[in-house]
Design a protein around this motif. Sequence first.
Motif, PDB file in Angstrom:
ATOM      1  N   SER A 532       0.824  -1.209   0.000  1.00 50.75           N
ATOM      2  CA  SER A 532       0.000   0.000   0.000  1.00 50.75           C
ATOM      3  C   SER A 532       0.856   1.256   0.000  1.00 50.75           C
ATOM      4  CB  SER A 532      -0.933   0.004   1.215  1.00 50.75           C
ATOM      5  OG  SER A 532      -1.807  -1.101   1.196  1.00 50.75           O
ATOM      6  N   THR A 535       2.192   1.849  -3.477  1.00 46.72           N
ATOM      7  CA  THR A 535       1.110   2.380  -4.312  1.00 46.72           C
ATOM      8  C   THR A 535       0.804   3.828  -3.962  1.00 46.72           C
ATOM      9  OG1 THR A 535       0.156   0.156  -4.445  1.00 46.72           O
ATOM     10  CG2 THR A 535      -1.269   1.998  -5.047  1.00 46.72           C
ATOM     11  N   GLN A 538       3.349   6.059  -5.517  1.00 47.66           N
ATOM     12  CA  GLN A 538       3.125   6.153  -6.959  1.00 47.66           C
ATOM     13  C   GLN A 538       1.962   7.080  -7.274  1.00 47.66           C
ATOM     14  OE1 GLN A 538       2.648   1.939  -7.553  1.00 47.66           O
ATOM     15  NE2 GLN A 538       4.689   1.702  -8.444  1.00 47.66           N
ATOM     16  N   SER A 539       0.964   7.107  -6.391  1.00 44.46           N
ATOM     17  CA  SER A 539      -0.186   7.983  -6.620  1.00 44.46           C
ATOM     18  C   SER A 539       0.185   9.454  -6.562  1.00 44.46           C
ATOM     19  CB  SER A 539      -1.282   7.689  -5.586  1.00 44.46           C
ATOM     20  OG  SER A 539      -0.898   8.146  -4.289  1.00 44.46           O
ATOM     21  N   ASP A 559       4.734  -4.759  -7.053  1.00 46.83           N
ATOM     22  CA  ASP A 559       3.963  -3.584  -7.440  1.00 46.83           C
ATOM     23  C   ASP A 559       4.814  -2.350  -7.690  1.00 46.83           C
ATOM     24  OD1 ASP A 559       1.754  -5.108  -7.263  1.00 46.83           O
ATOM     25  OD2 ASP A 559       0.761  -3.979  -5.669  1.00 46.83           O
TER      26      ASP A 559
END
Length: 807
Positions: A532, A535, A538-539, A559
């Motif tokens: 998480s 991610t 990356q967001s 990921d």
Amino acid sequence: MRIVGAMTGDERLLAVTVERGLSAAEVAERVAEGRTNDVPARASRSAWEIVRSNVFTRINAIFAVLAVIVFSTGYLLDGLFAVLIVANSIVGIVQELRAKRTLDRLAIVGQARPRVRRDGRAAELAPNEIVADDVIEMGPGDQIVVDGQVLAAGALEVDESLLTGESDPVMKVPGDPVMSGSFVVAGSGAYRATKVGREAYAARLAEEASRFTLVDSELRNGINTILKVITYLLVPAGVLSIVNQFSGHQALPDALRGMVAALVPMVPEGLILMTSIAFAVGVIRLGRRQCLVNELPAIEGLARVDVVCADKTGTLTENALRLAALHPLGNGDTAPGVALAALAACDPRPNASLQAIAAAYPEDSGWRAEAVVPFSSARKWSGARFAGQGNWVLGAPDVLLPDGVVERAEAERLAAGGLRVLLLGRAGQPLDAPDAPGAPGAVTPVALVVLEQKVRDDAQATLGYFASQQVAVKVISGDNAVSVGAVASSLELPGAGTPVDARTLPEDGEHLAAAVDKGAVFGRVTPAQKRSMVTALQSRGHTVAMTGDGVNDVLALKDADIGVAMGSGSPAARSVAQIVLLDNAFSTLPHVVAEGRRVIGNIERVATLFLTKTVYSVLLALVVGVTGLIGFDSLPYPFLPRHVTITGWFTIGLPAFILSLAPNTDRARPGFVGRVLRLAAPSGVVIAAACFTSYLLVHPGPGDPVGQEQASTSALITLITVALWVLGIVARPDSWWKVGLVAGMTALSALMFVLPVTRELFLLDPTNTGDTLSALACAAAGIVLIEISRWISRLRRRAVSPAGAVD
């Protein structure tokens, strides 16, 4: 592996099967029947595929057709460009074969080797040596390499996220299926191979894991876009050139030579080649540093990384631990050392902590384990129930003890010094309770186990490198946050003084992204949280590299934009990572980043040179063709194919090859196509205009072959002069070797016009002083226009970017 307790006949047969495995005769029988895991483990393309891909290309086909046309005229020197077919193919083949040898060797070193039980003994085998019905052992971190059925299981948990996308581990019991491509999170067991070879899902994974491929990337997508546009431009330019050449009063051989001279430079023949060479050389260089690149675009990806998420254990610190101290807490009637020895002895696959404890307490405790709960990164503890001794647990004090107790506070005080502190205690309920398996209940603390971790010698220098390159490093660990912060602080990592306990992090994406972006050190991070956090970064527009070596890092490695695994880490981690550091040296990572920046930066330079040539070639063909059609009688194309060849040698070919291998530390940024065209498009337009102007000024008209040769020479002087100036721009910032490169190409180009032998070979006549001065004047005007266009471009970028950043 043994099955304990009363057993039925079938269970006894199963136990014998698990213990013995297949016999040599049974293995030979299955090999004879072809029931083997016979998928070849290819780390790269085959030699034939490399030869075919470098010889049978669209660009080579175009050049071959044009060469045949020129050779049919009898002017063999005008077919010199055909040498590019051979040279391009040979260079590409040699480089890729060298890369293939390196990758094949490294892939063999890095591949998973499962433990297979045969004739009552377990041995590590290569995946392609497994046969149907083989009994394969599995423990934490082991990748399941073929499909099978569980024969024996001890608290076995399998992560099937690579297959299903679900991150929660799945409990497995005897009789359950296991799929290749999944991996063991906790516990141990054995399974029988039911599907091998191409029937198993792992066959495709194993073949893809270390393959030499050029998959989608911004760089290659940008180049493909450019080539698509060029293809559309080639058609009208080529048709117009053909019509113009054949409509004039030229002999057929001369018309054919002019047509070929117009079409050859439109094709950026070396752009794809130089890209492949740059990637291949990057792989070779990294291979020499014991770095396995599973996918070539990983090199490009690392050039764009601005955040590195590093696991502490195995990355910043060494995997090995040492028992530093044992602090009894006076809450038990059993000597803590005896209980520790029993816990270490009953785990079939001990982790680093249990290995250190076993080394400190090697004696036999005499305790018999009735139930075992192996360590899991999600639980943060392991335990066992011993006959007559009760339930014992060993794990993180802040997980096993409630907040506010004295023992937990003491553990946190010790951990603040960078030590790993574990709690030994008695569990309040059975660890194998059917309604709540693995739940310890209230824990009575017995002792604090203090372990030391050694910080890697190269860790501080590596963190310093990333800081100097404006790459943020975030330490994400499953250990106590204070302990992790102490280690990071000793390495002078910015922000390490305020470690964050991941259990306090918000769960929603936006707030989590803000917290992760702000923090630098995170402890008590679960595998799902690592994923998480990657991610979340990356967001926020970050390009994230994740390093790790354990099972708990796999989800995040998978990921992340770039996954970097340690060679000594779990097979599961290595299988999902794009890059594997086989020497386990964190200090190798800066070299990988630097190699990525070198590749992407140099390809951008090379692309500018090739596209500049394409732009001016297309425009020249269009302008000459249109001019000839609207009334300029018999205006032949200014150059012969041999002129195009020597121009490509000295303004593009040789310099591009050298620049593609040069050092380059600039961090890659998005917008590759835009940046390349910002220089290539105006430069190509200016070169075409200057060259055509020079040609028109001195063109003698039809019926004067000497004057035509002098006009072509003048146009060529203008072309080469301005093209060399563009080369100087592309080679900036200046250094001694770049100045030498441009000077050398200038000298070689000048010699072509001075030496009698080259003047005769290439049909050059610079003896008309007036024509030569006109050519140089047009070149000077072109250089001024190019510099003006660059100045205007910089002003526009400053207007768009308040910071004034320029490319």
